[in-house]
Design an enzyme around this catalytic site. Structure first.
Site, mmCIF file in Angstrom:
data_model
loop_
_atom_site.group_PDB
_atom_site.id
_atom_site.type_symbol
_atom_site.label_atom_id
_atom_site.label_comp_id
_atom_site.label_asym_id
_atom_site.label_seq_id
_atom_site.Cartn_x
_atom_site.Cartn_y
_atom_site.Cartn_z
ATOM 1 N N CYS A 15 0.843 -1.196 0.000
ATOM 2 C CA CYS A 15 0.000 0.000 0.000
ATOM 3 C C CYS A 15 0.879 1.248 0.000
ATOM 4 O O CYS A 15 2.105 1.163 0.058
ATOM 5 C CB CYS A 15 -0.939 0.017 1.213
ATOM 6 S SG CYS A 15 -0.050 0.067 2.779
ATOM 7 N N CYS A 18 3.534 1.739 2.655
ATOM 8 C CA CYS A 18 4.814 1.043 2.439
ATOM 9 C C CYS A 18 5.767 1.918 1.632
ATOM 10 O O CYS A 18 6.930 2.111 2.004
ATOM 11 C CB CYS A 18 4.587 -0.282 1.702
ATOM 12 S SG CYS A 18 3.537 -1.459 2.567
ATOM 13 N N CYS A 82 44.301 -20.355 -15.416
ATOM 14 C CA CYS A 82 44.763 -20.682 -14.066
ATOM 15 C C CYS A 82 43.924 -19.927 -13.049
ATOM 16 O O CYS A 82 43.026 -19.168 -13.408
ATOM 17 C CB CYS A 82 46.237 -20.339 -13.899
ATOM 18 S SG CYS A 82 46.570 -18.569 -14.005
ATOM 19 N N CYS A 85 43.339 -16.162 -13.289
ATOM 20 C CA CYS A 85 42.298 -15.712 -14.225
ATOM 21 C C CYS A 85 40.932 -15.684 -13.542
ATOM 22 O O CYS A 85 40.213 -14.677 -13.602
ATOM 23 C CB CYS A 85 42.230 -16.633 -15.440
ATOM 24 S SG CYS A 85 43.758 -16.769 -16.371
ATOM 25 N N ASP A 494 13.963 -36.007 13.356
ATOM 26 C CA ASP A 494 12.528 -35.959 13.576
ATOM 27 C C ASP A 494 12.035 -37.409 13.608
ATOM 28 O O ASP A 494 12.619 -38.278 12.961
ATOM 29 C CB ASP A 494 11.864 -35.181 12.442
ATOM 30 C CG ASP A 494 10.388 -34.989 12.681
ATOM 31 O OD1 ASP A 494 9.996 -34.827 13.846
ATOM 32 O OD2 ASP A 494 9.622 -35.008 11.700
ATOM 33 N N ASP A 689 11.404 -33.811 7.306
ATOM 34 C CA ASP A 689 10.766 -33.874 5.994
ATOM 35 C C ASP A 689 10.833 -32.551 5.243
ATOM 36 O O ASP A 689 10.445 -32.470 4.086
ATOM 37 C CB ASP A 689 9.315 -34.354 6.107
ATOM 38 C CG ASP A 689 8.480 -33.481 7.036
ATOM 39 O OD1 ASP A 689 8.882 -32.318 7.280
ATOM 40 O OD2 ASP A 689 7.432 -33.934 7.508
ATOM 41 N N ASP A 693 8.849 -29.042 9.668
ATOM 42 C CA ASP A 693 9.946 -28.663 10.562
ATOM 43 C C ASP A 693 10.953 -27.760 9.853
ATOM 44 O O ASP A 693 12.133 -27.744 10.182
ATOM 45 C CB ASP A 693 10.638 -29.900 11.139
ATOM 46 C CG ASP A 693 10.931 -30.950 10.083
ATOM 47 O OD1 ASP A 693 10.941 -30.580 8.894
ATOM 48 O OD2 ASP A 693 11.131 -32.123 10.439
#
Length: 794
Positions: A15, A18, A82, A85, A494, A689, A693
């Site tokens: 808005c 902001c 090398c 570079c 977990d 998973d 978490d």
């Protein structure tokens, strides 16, 4: 002071408040005039360029909770020889206005650049690289890039062959000086030596002059400078000797044409062997690319049309026959079959598929014809995501490389200085007034020094190590995570879906069917893994589900629902206590009994009266106990972190050999538990998973997402474990430790070679051609050592 105008794309504005907030913040900075447009989501900033850098404005915007749009581009770079570079290009890019971060990888010959699109663009970045003497282009497909590298390898081989043919007669001349064998007298003729060496020096070796010129023009120096100066000194000194011989005809000239030609040939040989070895570092990626189908059978207007894979669109209907690869990710719309998903999950048993099931691109259709609707195509497929992760990992840098990068930046100027000092010491003190010994020693110093080995030491090991890990279903997101993982001393697991299979079933139910119907109806609105087991159990009993009037999930406690004006509570003791529902001793004994067996027990209360108990159990993975044993054998502390009750958690932990259990933890508290371990000085890896978490994965020093098929959240973690195999967790740590050990070996060799070789050459103990051979082989040895990781046992 010069005024500069900058435009930034801002993310997160919703808005006018902001945009006004950002504008005020920027305008508080001295000598800054800023305007923020909410419609275009852009900030236009006028400022005095000597006072600020772009990052200063980005920091101010981010401090308010907004962000600035960043894009990423990968460029192929040609002309690097090398580490000097790659360091030079990286430094220039990072000093370019609009670049957030740039990394240049000598092994892959690529640059990965993150930049602000409103401040610069790809064309400007390419031009910046070209201005310092290198060629750059937007990265092509991996297959096109592979073909280009094959052509480059062929070109290097042809140059090497021509150089070797011209240098071989000169090598015989060199052998005459150190052994009594005889050779045709024509080869000793100065004119013949000149004719043979000149094409090698100025046609075959022209690349070294071009590279040296481009670097010196831009105020830097690389390996090309060392080779060009060293071989030119030998060549032009020989020209000088010939001129003196032609003028005075007093003695046969002391020529070094063979030295310059053989040096160039040996260096070309080293570069060719290095390129061949480097091509083998990408074998894992090539194998992944080969898994992709080349074309698809698309059904249009009831006709089968074979289309290239890049022509398939989301929503297209595809026919896949037995024995064919699934071309793209999709959903089965017709037919039944079994699919071999071992390339992704490691599971050799085919998975049965029928209408409504998802299939993954590049897996193999075994025994039935099916029709699928394409849901993900091109770069959005599961395999494409995996390939992208592997590519990014192989192009990334590990922090351990920083020291080598710093040294490489000063390496060539230091070597040239040492060569000059060597020449002066020899001509003044060792053999006063004798030019030849001084020149030979200086040339040896120039050509034995090898910045290439320093530049290749880390990236080649990262490429091979991450590739080997990918072959085993372990995806490292970058070199920094390979390095960080080898420090891990604590792994937090977990429980559900990590230690257990994540597919719970109802083991016991105490209550009547009316209560079970209400229970299953309430759980039908839940997304918890246990809910599916309860719903399936009720349906198997032939019960119909009722609609929920209201539903609320209470994390760590249970659920609350209203069905036909009845309040339904399903959960643990905490939930019942919150609603002042008393639990009898007999009921509590039943709960304890189920929990002692490792089952999750829940009470069902209807209108504040407990009407039943249901127990749900999740089976432990077959490989969990062995995986945890391997981790403990590696002196890694293993911790179980779960929201389940302590008694159930302890039972599961006892089955698999875990001593440290943290139970009854709410999802939002898991990250805090990780922090507590870190506060004790632990280097923590969290395995979960990657979905419920995610905060804990982010908080941990290393986050490992473990899952199966396309469901595994690749973006959620630093390391992704495909297939749900818990044994891959210790294998990931082993891969990390082996890779870092290999990098340290490479760095030790690269540093040790130069530290020992340069003084030996300066003392005149090495002929230039031997020094050149040693230099050529040093970088090859580093790459070959990295290739040993292809055979590491995980």
């Amino acid at each position: 002071m010069a005024n500069t105008t900058l435009t930034l794309d801002i993310i997160g504005m919703t808005c006018a408040a902001c945009s006004n907030r950002i504008e005020k913040k920027l305008n508080r900075m001295n000598h800054v005039q800023a305007k923020v447009n909410l419609t275009t989501e852009k900030a236009t900033i006028d400022y005095e360029s000597d006072d600020y850098h772009l990052e200063d404005f980005v920091e101010q915007i981010q401090s308010l909770g907004y962000d600035v749009a960043v894009e990423q581009v990968e460029l192929n770079i040609n002309g690097m020889t090398c580490a000097a570079c790659s360091n030079r290009i990286e430094k220039v890019l990072n000093q370019t206005q609009g670049v957030q971060q740039a990394t240049v990888n000598l092994t892959t010959e690529q640059a990965l650049i993150k930049y602000y699109p409103s401040a610069t663009n790809t064309e400007a970045l390419i031009k910046r690289i070209q201005n310092i003497g290198y060629d750059a282009e937007t990265k092509t497909s991996s297959k096109a890039q592979s073909n280009r590298k094959k052509q480059e390898l062929k070109h290097k081989r042809n140059k090497l062959i021509i150089s070797a043919i011209l240098s071989l007669p000169l090598l015989l001349v060199m052998v005459v000086h150190i052994s009594p064998i005889s050779i045709p007298s024509i080869l000793v003729n100065p004119w013949v030596q000149l004719i043979l060496s000149t094409p090698v020096q100025f046609i075959i070796g022209w690349q070294f002059y071009v590279g040296a010129y481009k670097n010196l023009r831009n105020g830097s120096a690389n390996m090309d400078v060392l080779v060009a100066v060293g071989t030119s000194a030998a060549y032009f000194y020989s020209i000088y000797e010939m001129m003196m011989w032609l003028t005075h005809q007093t003695h046969h000239p002391h020529l070094y044409f063979e030295t310059s030609a053989i040096l160039i040939t040996l260096i070309l040989l080293g570069k060719y062997l290095e390129a061949r070895a480097k091509s083998q570092t990408t074998n894992a990626l090539s194998e992944l690319l080969n898994l992709q189908a080349k074309e698809a059978r698309v059904i249009k207007e009831n006709k089968e049309i074979m289309l290239p894979l890049d022509k398939v669109k989301v929503g297209d209907t595809l026919l896949i026959k037995p024995g064919e690869k699934i071309p793209v990710d999709g959903k089965v719309t017709k037919g039944d079959t079994s699919i071999d998903e071992s390339m992704l999950t490691g599971e050799s048993i085919p998975v049965e598929k029928s209408s409504g099931d998802s299939v993954i691109g590049s897996t193999m259709n075994k025994n039935g014809s099916i029709m699928i609707e394409a849901t993900q195509v091109g770069g959005d497929t599961a395999l494409s995501h995996i390939i992208k992760v592997v590519e990014d990992a192989q192009s990334s840098k590990a922090p351990i490389q920083r020291l080598a990068d710093i040294i490489s930046g000063y390496f060539v100027p230091i070597v040239v200085s040492i060569a000059v000092i060597t020449f002066i010491i020899w001509i003044i003190f060792v053999h006063p007034g004798q030019f030849e010994p001084a020149l030979v020693s200086a040339i040896s110093v120039l050509v034995i020094a090898c910045p290439c080995a320093l530049g290749l030491a880390t990236p080649t090991s990262i490429m091979v190590g991450t590739g080997r890990a990918a072959e085993n279903g372990i995806l490292f997101k970058g070199g920094q995570f390979v390095e960080r993982a080898h420090y891990v001393d604590t792994i937090v697991l977990d429980k559900t879906g990590t230690i257990t299979n994540g597919q719970p079933v109802v083991t016991d139910y105490v209550g009547d069917n009316d209560t079970l119907q209400l229970l299953a109806s309430a759980e039908n609105a839940s997304e918890h893994p246990l809910a599916d087991a309860i719903v399936t159990y009720a349906k198997d009993k032939g019960l119909n589900l009722l609609d929920n009037d209201t539903f609320k999930s209470i994390p760590g406690h249970g659920i609350k629902a209203t069905i036909h004006q009845q309040q339904i509570l399903v959960g643990n003791r905490k939930l019942m206590n919150d609603y002042n529902i008393s639990i009898s001793n007999k009921l509590n004994d039943q709960l304890n009994h189920y929990e002692h067996l490792g089952q999750t027990a829940m009470m069902i209360a209807v209108d504040n009266q407990i009407n039943g108990i249901i127990a749900v159990a999740d089976t432990v993975k077959n490989d969990a106990k062995q995986a945890i044993k391997e981790l403990r054998n590696m002196n890694i502390d293993v911790v179980m972190l779960t929201g389940d009750n302590n008694r159930t958690a302890q039972t599961i932990a006892k089955q698999v050999g875990i001593e440290h259990v943290i139970a009854e933890v709410l999802p939002e508290e898991k990250a805090h538990q990780i922090s507590l371990l870190q506060d004790k000085g632990k280097q923590v890896a969290m395995v979960g998973d990657g979905i419920n978490d995610a905060p804990a994965l982010v908080k941990a020093d290393i986050g490992m997402a473990i899952g199966t098929g396309a469901e595994v959240a690749i973006e959620a973690a630093d390391i992704t474990i495909l297939g749900g195999d818990l044994l891959l967790v210790p294998k990931a740590i082993k891969a990390s430790k082996a890779t870092i050990k290999n990098i340290r070996q490479n760095l030790f060799w690269a540093f040790g070679y130069n530290v020992a070789g340069i003084p030996i050459a300066a003392c005149g103990l090495l002929a230039p051609w031997i020094a050149g051979a040693a230099m050529a082989l040093s970088s090859v040895s580093v790459v070959m050592n990295a290739l040993r990781l292809k055979k590491m046992k995980l």
